[in-house]
Scaffold this motif. Structure first.
Motif: not given
Length: 328
Positions: A136-154
């Protein structure tokens, strides 16, 4: 067509990008499969090389249609922009942040924002299969998830880049503070946000920050889901299960009509539609990298692509700006 480099990446995307939300059908009153595929083919044949979709669009259907439409095409000349983080099938086991109920006609389909590391990786594998591609050329988080730490997703996105499954990572609907937090873990390519003549909130904080940090901005809903085409003030009707029946209610119809009536002569002088003029204006705003334009058939796709043929002069931009200011 014009092409622009996205943020700090080596991705060169078509300024008008094919937005594939509506072809998923859900929330848009359904879809016609062949029309949707024809629309993608028409976009590609008229210089639109970038396609934006998400698993949520049609609960996988939009991705499947894109996978079918690009089969046999040169994949290296197509940029697939995808998302993750909206779960509707119960696979999150109640985890995440409840978003809304996407059901209709008495059927309940609860949708959750869920961006755990495990879910990111799971969703990407599913998307790759539906899109019939190996990256996939660009993968984007669709909406912020307040229950998951941002650093975990990144961190999950960094891992996918290392594995070659995605070329770049971005976010969508992120606030200034959320962008700053994510940047501690990853170098973001972009933020996909809502922006239009009627909704210019990002100009206050998001645009200055992204310009200063070489982050691209991908615009969605530049036509406010069709409202700024003007056709819904004429003969066009919405189906009862179309979400825009409620969405359009946030705007003052008389002010919107006045805006469109003021700028229509400029469109006419360019042998263009009002929709094309609105899209072209959007592409010219500071900080904007690319603009998503949806189409449900080939004719609409071709009209969107021809948007970039329009040249707007300073005096015309002034008239448009004055009309926008009066519509607030």
């Amino acid at each position: 067509m014009e092409y622009r480099k996205l943020g700090n990446t080596d991705l060169n995307l078509s300024v008008i990008t094919h937005g594939a939300f509506a072809i998923g059908g859900n929330m848009w009153g359904g879809n016609e499969k062949q029309d949707s595929i024809d629309a993608i083919h028409a976009s590609l044949d008229h210089g639109v090389t970038s396609i934006d979709t998400a698993p949520f669009y049609g609960f996988g259907l939009s991705e499947e249609l894109i996978g079918e439409a690009i089969k046999g095409r040169d994949r290296s000349k197509i940029q697939l922009l995808n998302k993750f983080g909206l779960v509707w099938d119960g696979s999150n086991n109640g985890k995440g942040e409840f978003f809304f109920d996407a059901g209709a006609d008495g059927k309940s389909i609860p949708v959750y924002k869920y961006a755990s590391k495990a879910n990111v990786i799971k969703e990407v594998e599913e998307s790759l299969k539906r899109l019939r591609t190996d990256y996939i050329d660009l993968l984007q988080l669709h909406w912020p998830d307040a229950t998951t730490p941002v650093d975990e997703t990144m961190e999950a996105l960094n891992l996918l880049i290392e594995q070659g499954k995605i070329r770049a990572a971005g976010v969508s609907n992120y606030s200034l503070d959320q962008l700053k937090e994510a940047q501690k873990t990853i170098s973001l390519a972009s933020n996909q946000v809502s922006y239009s003549m009627l909704n210019r909130e990002i100009e206050k904080e998001i645009v200055p920050y992204t310009l200063a940090n070489n982050i691209g901005i991908i615009v969605y809903s530049p036509l406010e889901r069709g409202l700024l085409t003007g056709k819904y003030f004429k003969d066009a009707k919405l189906k009862s299960n179309d979400h825009r029946n409620g969405y359009f209610g946030q705007f003052d119809p008389e002010k919107v009509k006045a805006l469109l009536q003021t700028i229509e002569p400029i469109a006419t002088s360019k042998n263009a539609t009002v929709a094309q003029l609105v899209l072209r204006w959007t592409t010219l705003q500071p900080g904007i990298s690319i603009v998503l334009a949806g189409s449900r058939n080939a004719a609409q796709a071709i009209d969107n692509a021809k948007t970039m043929d329009i040249t707007l002069h300073t005096d015309e931009l002034t008239i448009i700006q004055q009309a926008i200011d009066q519509a607030r």
